[in-house]
Motif scaffolding. Structure first.
Motif, PDB file in Angstrom:
ATOM      1  N   GLU A  88     -49.309   9.150 -58.630  1.00  0.00           N
ATOM      2  CA  GLU A  88     -50.300   8.678 -59.495  1.00  0.00           C
ATOM      3  C   GLU A  88     -50.734   9.089 -60.756  1.00  0.00           C
ATOM      4  OE1 GLU A  88     -54.836   6.581 -58.349  1.00  0.00           O
ATOM      5  OE2 GLU A  88     -53.761   7.623 -56.919  1.00  0.00           O
ATOM      6  N   ARG A  92     -50.493   7.712 -64.669  1.00  0.00           N
ATOM      7  CA  ARG A  92     -51.834   7.553 -65.169  1.00  0.00           C
ATOM      8  C   ARG A  92     -51.640   8.034 -66.616  1.00  0.00           C
ATOM      9  NH1 ARG A  92     -56.508   9.802 -66.657  1.00  0.00           N
ATOM     10  NH2 ARG A  92     -55.614  11.750 -65.735  1.00  0.00           N
ATOM     11  N   THR A 152     -48.727  -0.248 -50.157  1.00  0.00           N
ATOM     12  CA  THR A 152     -50.040  -0.720 -50.925  1.00  0.00           C
ATOM     13  C   THR A 152     -50.474   0.411 -51.933  1.00  0.00           C
ATOM     14  OG1 THR A 152     -50.569  -1.952 -49.037  1.00  0.00           O
ATOM     15  CG2 THR A 152     -52.362  -1.476 -50.780  1.00  0.00           C
ATOM     16  N   ASP A 153     -50.385   1.705 -51.332  1.00  0.00           N
ATOM     17  CA  ASP A 153     -50.795   2.850 -52.288  1.00  0.00           C
ATOM     18  C   ASP A 153     -50.043   2.885 -53.554  1.00  0.00           C
ATOM     19  OD1 ASP A 153     -52.743   3.577 -50.469  1.00  0.00           O
ATOM     20  OD2 ASP A 153     -51.555   4.799 -49.572  1.00  0.00           O
ATOM     21  N   LYS A 155     -48.266   0.555 -54.805  1.00  0.00           N
ATOM     22  CA  LYS A 155     -48.724  -0.722 -55.800  1.00  0.00           C
ATOM     23  C   LYS A 155     -49.642  -0.325 -56.702  1.00  0.00           C
ATOM     24  CE  LYS A 155     -49.690  -5.519 -55.884  1.00  0.00           C
ATOM     25  NZ  LYS A 155     -50.005  -6.976 -55.121  1.00  0.00           N
ATOM     26  N   ALA A 156     -50.886   0.094 -56.260  1.00  0.00           N
ATOM     27  CA  ALA A 156     -52.261   0.508 -56.844  1.00  0.00           C
ATOM     28  C   ALA A 156     -51.719   1.621 -57.912  1.00  0.00           C
ATOM     29  CB  ALA A 156     -53.191   0.988 -55.874  1.00  0.00           C
ATOM     30  N   ALA A 157     -50.953   2.725 -57.461  1.00  0.00           N
ATOM     31  CA  ALA A 157     -50.730   3.860 -58.307  1.00  0.00           C
ATOM     32  C   ALA A 157     -49.828   3.348 -59.582  1.00  0.00           C
ATOM     33  CB  ALA A 157     -49.861   4.912 -57.553  1.00  0.00           C
ATOM     34  N   GLN A 159     -50.411   0.477 -61.237  1.00  0.00           N
ATOM     35  CA  GLN A 159     -51.031  -0.575 -61.934  1.00  0.00           C
ATOM     36  C   GLN A 159     -51.241  -0.195 -63.440  1.00  0.00           C
ATOM     37  OE1 GLN A 159     -51.458  -3.633 -60.892  1.00  0.00           O
ATOM     38  NE2 GLN A 159     -50.116  -2.949 -59.514  1.00  0.00           N
TER      39      GLN A 159
END
Length: 232
Positions: A88, A92, A152-153, A155-157, A159
């Motif tokens: 993540e 970022r 799910t985790d 996919k969030a990472a 974004q």
């Protein structure tokens, strides 16, 4: 005649200064916790670069950071949780770096081309690099594994990077350069195409020196495919 309702300060069991003091303690405590969490993630990132996934163990992280196992498990459920945090953080930072590089360009397609190029080239963007991209190969393996174990985790990472791609596509649609579609859906398709190709490349060549020339050609080929797929 009924009495008026007491003020919030009257009914509170604690004076306001205690609330302010407690909030300060929480803020300081949060900063302290996050400082150690960031230290763990940064160390894990370094270990991936040095020795790949095989060299990244909780023991190795604790040895290098000097933290206790208790300190580790207060912050992460286990190795998987730590690796997800590393992934993540890498996404970022990449999204922020790519965004800064393309922010001054007017053409949304040129911005998108450079983003695709950055994703594909990775470490080989540095001319003269001869070392193996162990971290890239390790993160590719984990990307594929997390897609199954923690979708799910993952996919969030992803974004921040997908949102960056989406922005260029939306601007391209507005300028009449990109075919009309849901920009988020199109961004996800572009990212999946690029990342899948990069994963294959990294995993097949993880024990070989990086070849800047062949990786650059791959970046050009992928972009040409994407350009034709999204063209208005």
């Amino acid at each position: 005649m009924s009495k008026s309702a007491p003020s919030d300060q009257t009914v509170s069991n604690h004076p306001l200064w205690e609330k302010r003091s407690a909030q300060r303690v929480l803020e300081v405590g949060h900063d302290h916790l996050m400082e150690r969490s960031r230290k763990i993630v940064e160390t894990a990132y370094e270990l991936l670069d040095e020795a790949g996934l095989e060299g990244l163990t909780i023991r190795a992280v604790l040895t290098r950071t000097g933290l206790s196992r208790r300190a580790f498990y207060e912050r992460f459920e286990g190795k998987d949780d730590m690796i997800l945090a590393v992934f993540e953080e890498a996404i970022r930072k990449a999204a922020r770096l790519f965004g800064e590089h393309v922010s001054k360009l007017d053409d949304p397609l040129e911005r998108l081309r450079l983003i695709v190029r950055f994703i594909v080239l990775g470490k080989s963007m540095q001319q003269g690099v001869v070392s193996n991209d162990r971290r890239g190969a390790a993160l590719s393996r984990e990307h594929l594994r997390l897609a199954e174990s923690r979708p799910t985790d993952l996919k969030a990472a992803l974004q921040p990077l997908i949102a960056l791609i989406e922005k260029q596509l939306a601007d391209g649609m507005e300028a009449g350069l990109v075919r009309k579609d849901d920009p988020r859906r199109l961004a996800t398709l572009v990212y999946n195409l690029v990342s899948t190709t990069v994963h294959t490349e990294l995993l097949s060549a993880q024990d070989s020196p990086l070849d800047h020339t062949s990786r650059t050609q791959l970046a050009n080929d992928i972009w040409e495919f994407c350009r034709r797929a999204i063209a208005a």
